[in-house]
Design a protein around this motif. Structure first.
Motif, PDB file in Angstrom:
ATOM      1  N   GLU A  51       7.826  12.935 -13.202  1.00 53.07           N
ATOM      2  CA  GLU A  51       8.787  12.650 -12.134  1.00 53.07           C
ATOM      3  C   GLU A  51       8.586  13.599 -10.960  1.00 53.07           C
ATOM      4  N   LYS A  52       8.335  14.866 -11.271  1.00 53.08           N
ATOM      5  CA  LYS A  52       8.044  15.827 -10.206  1.00 53.08           C
ATOM      6  C   LYS A  52       6.779  15.413  -9.455  1.00 53.08           C
ATOM      7  N   GLY A  53       5.759  14.975 -10.209  1.00 56.14           N
ATOM      8  CA  GLY A  53       4.529  14.526  -9.576  1.00 56.14           C
ATOM      9  C   GLY A  53       4.746  13.317  -8.693  1.00 56.14           C
ATOM     10  N   GLU A  54       5.590  12.393  -9.144  1.00 55.73           N
ATOM     11  CA  GLU A  54       5.886  11.206  -8.330  1.00 55.73           C
ATOM     12  C   GLU A  54       6.576  11.596  -7.033  1.00 55.73           C
ATOM     13  N   GLU A  55       7.489  12.568  -7.105  1.00 59.48           N
ATOM     14  CA  GLU A  55       8.157  13.050  -5.900  1.00 59.48           C
ATOM     15  C   GLU A  55       7.145  13.641  -4.919  1.00 59.48           C
ATOM     16  N   ARG A  56       6.227  14.449  -5.453  1.00 58.48           N
ATOM     17  CA  ARG A  56       5.231  15.085  -4.602  1.00 58.48           C
ATOM     18  C   ARG A  56       4.305  14.040  -3.967  1.00 58.48           C
ATOM     19  N   LEU A  57       3.930  13.028  -4.746  1.00 64.23           N
ATOM     20  CA  LEU A  57       3.037  11.992  -4.225  1.00 64.23           C
ATOM     21  C   LEU A  57       3.720  11.188  -3.126  1.00 64.23           C
ATOM     22  N   VAL A  58       4.976  10.820  -3.345  1.00 66.80           N
ATOM     23  CA  VAL A  58       5.718  10.068  -2.328  1.00 66.80           C
ATOM     24  C   VAL A  58       5.805  10.870  -1.039  1.00 66.80           C
ATOM     25  N   ALA A  59       6.102  12.172  -1.174  1.00 69.69           N
ATOM     26  CA  ALA A  59       6.213  13.024   0.017  1.00 69.69           C
ATOM     27  C   ALA A  59       4.875  13.089   0.753  1.00 69.69           C
ATOM     28  N   TYR A  60       3.790  13.209   0.006  1.00 71.16           N
ATOM     29  CA  TYR A  60       2.476  13.271   0.643  1.00 71.16           C
ATOM     30  C   TYR A  60       2.142  11.962   1.353  1.00 71.16           C
ATOM     31  N   LEU A  61       2.367  10.841   0.679  1.00 70.20           N
ATOM     32  CA  LEU A  61       2.059   9.558   1.298  1.00 70.20           C
ATOM     33  C   LEU A  61       2.902   9.338   2.550  1.00 70.20           C
ATOM     34  N   ASN A  62       4.173   9.696   2.489  1.00 66.49           N
ATOM     35  CA  ASN A  62       5.025   9.563   3.675  1.00 66.49           C
ATOM     36  C   ASN A  62       4.511  10.414   4.834  1.00 66.49           C
ATOM     37  N   SER A  63       3.944  11.589   4.496  1.00 71.89           N
ATOM     38  CA  SER A  63       3.446  12.486   5.546  1.00 71.89           C
ATOM     39  C   SER A  63       2.223  11.922   6.259  1.00 71.89           C
ATOM     40  N   ARG A  64       1.556  10.936   5.646  1.00 75.49           N
ATOM     41  CA  ARG A  64       0.350  10.368   6.253  1.00 75.49           C
ATOM     42  C   ARG A  64       0.657   9.204   7.194  1.00 75.49           C
ATOM     43  N   VAL A  65       1.863   8.661   7.143  1.00 69.36           N
ATOM     44  CA  VAL A  65       2.206   7.514   7.986  1.00 69.36           C
ATOM     45  C   VAL A  65       2.115   7.927   9.466  1.00 69.36           C
ATOM     46  N   GLY A  66       1.409   7.104  10.224  1.00 68.71           N
ATOM     47  CA  GLY A  66       1.193   7.391  11.640  1.00 68.71           C
ATOM     48  C   GLY A  66      -0.062   8.189  11.923  1.00 68.71           C
ATOM     49  N   LYS A  67      -0.696   8.707  10.868  1.00 68.25           N
ATOM     50  CA  LYS A  67      -1.904   9.516  11.031  1.00 68.25           C
ATOM     51  C   LYS A  67      -3.149   8.631  11.019  1.00 68.25           C
ATOM     52  N   THR A  68      -4.217   9.176  11.585  1.00 68.21           N
ATOM     53  CA  THR A  68      -5.528   8.531  11.520  1.00 68.21           C
ATOM     54  C   THR A  68      -6.267   9.054  10.298  1.00 68.21           C
ATOM     55  N   GLU A  69      -6.860   8.161   9.528  1.00 68.39           N
ATOM     56  CA  GLU A  69      -7.607   8.531   8.325  1.00 68.39           C
ATOM     57  C   GLU A  69      -8.935   7.785   8.313  1.00 68.39           C
ATOM     58  N   ARG A  70      -9.916   8.370   7.664  1.00 64.36           N
ATOM     59  CA  ARG A  70     -11.172   7.656   7.408  1.00 64.36           C
ATOM     60  C   ARG A  70     -11.146   7.182   5.963  1.00 64.36           C
ATOM     61  N   VAL A  71     -11.324   5.891   5.773  1.00 64.15           N
ATOM     62  CA  VAL A  71     -11.167   5.254   4.468  1.00 64.15           C
ATOM     63  C   VAL A  71     -12.488   4.625   4.041  1.00 64.15           C
ATOM     64  N   LEU A  72     -12.856   4.861   2.782  1.00 64.67           N
ATOM     65  CA  LEU A  72     -13.985   4.170   2.182  1.00 64.67           C
ATOM     66  C   LEU A  72     -13.458   2.983   1.381  1.00 64.67           C
ATOM     67  N   ILE A  73     -13.855   1.790   1.770  1.00 60.53           N
ATOM     68  CA  ILE A  73     -13.434   0.586   1.044  1.00 60.53           C
ATOM     69  C   ILE A  73     -14.233   0.510  -0.257  1.00 60.53           C
ATOM     70  N   GLU A  74     -13.517   0.505  -1.379  1.00 64.14           N
ATOM     71  CA  GLU A  74     -14.172   0.485  -2.688  1.00 64.14           C
ATOM     72  C   GLU A  74     -14.271  -0.917  -3.252  1.00 64.14           C
ATOM     73  N   LYS A  75     -13.265  -1.718  -3.008  1.00 62.25           N
ATOM     74  CA  LYS A  75     -13.325  -3.134  -3.340  1.00 62.25           C
ATOM     75  C   LYS A  75     -12.477  -3.860  -2.308  1.00 62.25           C
ATOM     76  N   ASP A  76     -12.542  -5.170  -2.305  1.00 59.40           N
ATOM     77  CA  ASP A  76     -11.950  -5.947  -1.222  1.00 59.40           C
ATOM     78  C   ASP A  76     -10.491  -5.575  -0.970  1.00 59.40           C
ATOM     79  N   GLY A  77     -10.241  -5.013   0.209  1.00 55.87           N
ATOM     80  CA  GLY A  77      -8.879  -4.702   0.608  1.00 55.87           C
ATOM     81  C   GLY A  77      -8.304  -3.419   0.033  1.00 55.87           C
ATOM     82  N   GLU A  78      -9.104  -2.630  -0.683  1.00 53.86           N
ATOM     83  CA  GLU A  78      -8.607  -1.382  -1.264  1.00 53.86           C
ATOM     84  C   GLU A  78      -9.615  -0.263  -1.024  1.00 53.86           C
ATOM     85  N   GLY A  79      -9.084   0.913  -0.660  1.00 56.64           N
ATOM     86  CA  GLY A  79      -9.960   2.044  -0.418  1.00 56.64           C
ATOM     87  C   GLY A  79      -9.259   3.361  -0.666  1.00 56.64           C
ATOM     88  N   ARG A  80      -9.949   4.455  -0.344  1.00 57.65           N
ATOM     89  CA  ARG A  80      -9.405   5.803  -0.511  1.00 57.65           C
ATOM     90  C   ARG A  80      -9.648   6.613   0.749  1.00 57.65           C
TER      91      ARG A  80
END
Length: 423
Positions: free
Chosen positions: A355-384
Motif C-alpha cells: 500500500e505504501k508502494g502504491e501511494e508512492r507510485l501514484v505520487a510519482y505518476l501524478n508528478s509526471r503529468v504535463g512533463k515531456t518524456e521520451r518513451v520507447l514503444i515496446e508493443k502496440d500502444g504501450e511503452g516506458r
C-alpha cells in the motif's frame, strides 16, 4: 509466471528476468533439437509460493497435454531435483547449467535427472538471443551466481558462485542486438554488481558499462537490473550522473530498513548507507527513480523494526516496490531462527508495504503529468519512459517518441506525441 512465446516448444517461466532470458536460450535449443511437443518449466526457488505455483502448473499441463514431454528446470529443480523427479507428471529434471547447453536437448540424453553440482561451475557463457516478446528491448546476461550468503536466500545453491561474462562477449551481443533493431538493452544477472573479479584485469561493473557504451555508440538506451547498493563502484556512479544513454532507473536490493534485521539477514549495508546512496544519486541525477526489493516479516522482526522498513520507502524515495512476505527456505540459516513471525502477520506487513508502494507510485505518476518524456514503444500502444513508468501512447514497437504526459489512472500514464501537439 510467463510463457516464452506461443510457438512450440513451450517454455513456462517463473521468477526473475534472468530466468526469462534463459528460457529463450532453452526454447532455441529445444527447437533446434526438434522437441516441438515438449513443455519446459523454468522454476524459481525464492519463495514457497513460487514453487507451489510451479507444481500446480506442471500438473495442469500434464492433464491438458497427456502426450507431451514435460521437463522441469530452474532454481527449484536445481536445489531439490528429487522432489520434481518424484512427480508422476514429470519426464525429466534438468539443472540450471544443463538447461543452457544444446547437448542436453539431444535425443540420446536419457538421464531422467540431469543435474550437476552447481558449485563446481566456474564460467558463464554468453548466449545470444533475439530478444523477448518484442523488437524494442532485449536482455543480456552479464553475470550469474552469487558469492554472498544472506541468511534467507536459497538462490546461491541454485545458481552457484558468482561468475562473469567477458566484456568482449557482452559488447558483441549488444552490438548484434542493436544491428537487429533493438533500442534498449537490459544488463541482467543474479548479483550484477559483483561483476568482474573472476575476469582478467578484474574489471568492475562500471568499467564494463563504460566500455560497452563507448564501443556500441548506436545503442540508444541501456538499463541495469537489480543492484546491491553497497557495491556500486565509482565508474558506475559517474556514468549514472553523466551518461544520458544509461537510464535513470535503479532497482535496489534493500530487503529491509532496520539495522538489526539487516544484520540478521547478513546483508552488507545498513539503513543509513542505503539512504545516503539514494541521496547522493538523486543529487547527481535529479530525475533518477528507484525501486527496491523488500521482505516483510523476517524472523524476530518486531512492529518497531517493521516500521523502520516502512519508513525507508519515504526516506530513500522509492517508487517501485517488489514486496515479499518472508518465506522459509529449507537449508537456509533464517529458517532455523526460533522466533518466526506468524504467517498472517507477515502477509499483513507485506500488504502495508505494498500500500505504501502504491501511494508512492501514484505520487510519482501524478508528478509526471504535463512533463515531456521520451518513451520507447515496446508493443502496440504501450511503452516506458526513461524512468520506467508505463505509458499508453500510440506508436509502433521500437519507436522512440518524445511525448507530453496528459494524465494517469494511478497505474499507467497517458500521453500524446509532441508532433501531434505541434500539428
Amino acid at each position: 509466471m510467463t510463457e516464452a512465446r506461443s510457438s512450440s516448444p513451450q517454455v513456462v517461466t517463473f521468477g526473475c528476468r534472468l530466468n526469462a532470458y534463459e528460457s529463450e536460450v532453452m526454447r532455441a535449443n529445444a527447437a533446434a533439437a526438434g522437441m516441438n511437443d515438449a513443455i519446459f518449466f523454468n522454476t524459481c526457488a525464492v519463495t514457497a509460493e513460487a514453487e507451489r505455483q510451479a507444481r500446480q502448473a506442471i500438473r495442469k499441463a500434464r492433464r491438458e497435454n497427456p502426450n507431451s514431454r514435460i521437463i522441469v528446470t530452474g532454481c527449484a529443480a536445481q536445489v531439490n531435483p528429487d522432489r520434481y523427479a518424484a512427480m508422476a507428471e514429470v519426464d525429466q529434471v534438468m539443472g540450471n547449467e544443463e538447461k543452457l547447453k544444446p547437448e542436453s536437448f539431444m535425443p540420446e540424453v536419457e538421464e531422467r535427472v540431469l543435474v550437476n553440482d552447481i558449485m563446481s561451475v566456474t564460467e558463464t557463457a554468453g548466449h545470444l538471443i533475439d530478444g523477448l516478446k518484442d523488437r524494442a528491448r532485449a536482455f543480456v546476461q552479464v553475470q550469474n551466481g552469487c558469492d554472498h550468503r544472506c541468511t534467507f536466500c536459497i538462490i546461491p545453491y541454485g545458481r552457484g558462485n558468482s561468475r562473469s561474462v567477458p566484456m568482449g562477449e557482452v559488447v558483441r551481443q549488444v552490438r548484434a542486438l542493436v544491428e537487429n533493431g533493438y533500442k534498449e538493452v537490459v544488463l541482467s544477472g543474479v548479483d550484477i554488481t559483483s561483476y568482474g573479479p573472476d575476469l582478467p584485469g578484474t574489471p568492475s561493473l562500471g568499467q564494463m558499462v563504460r566500455r560497452l557504451l563507448a564501443l556500441v555508440p548506436d545503442l540508444p538506451r541501456l538499463r541495469i537490473s537489480s543492484i546491491d547498493c553497497i557495491e556500486m563502484d565509482d565508474d558506475l556512479f559517474r556514468l549514472i550522473a553523466e551518461e544520458p544513454r544509461l537510464m535513470p532507473h535503479l532497482h535496489l536490493s534493500l530487503q529491509a530498513g532496520d539495522d538489526m534485521i539487516l544484520k540478521r539477514m547478513k546483508r552488507r549495508h545498513m539503513r543509513d548507507e542505503a539512504i545516503a546512496l539514494t541521496d547522493r544519486l538523486r543529487a547527481a541525477r535529479p530525475d533518477i527513480v528507484f525501486g527496491a526489493d523488500l521482505i516483510a516479516g523476517f524472523p524476530t522482526e518486531t512492529e518497531e523494526m517493521f516500521g523502520n522498513t516502512l519508513d525507508i520507502v519515504d526516506e530513500c524515495g522509492l517508487t517501485y516496490l517488489h514486496v515479499f512476505p518472508y518465506s522459509e527456505r529449507q537449508g537456509t540459516p533464517a529458517a532455523r531462527i526460533p522466533n518466526q513471525v506468524p504467517k498472517a502477520e507477515r502477509k499483513d506487513r507485506a500488504r502495508r508495504l505494498r500500500e505504501k508502494g502504491e501511494e508512492r507510485l501514484v505520487a510519482y505518476l501524478n508528478s509526471r503529468v504535463g512533463k515531456t518524456e521520451r518513451v520507447l514503444i515496446e508493443k502496440d500502444g504501450e511503452g516506458r519512459t526513461e524512468g520506467f513508468a508505463p505509458v499508453a501512447v500510440s506508436g509502433d514497437p521500437g519507436d522512440l517518441l518524445d511525448v507530453i504526459i496528459t494524465g494517469t489512472d494511478g497505474q499507467v500514464l497517458t500521453a500524446r506525441p509532441l508532433a501531434e501537439r505541434a500539428a
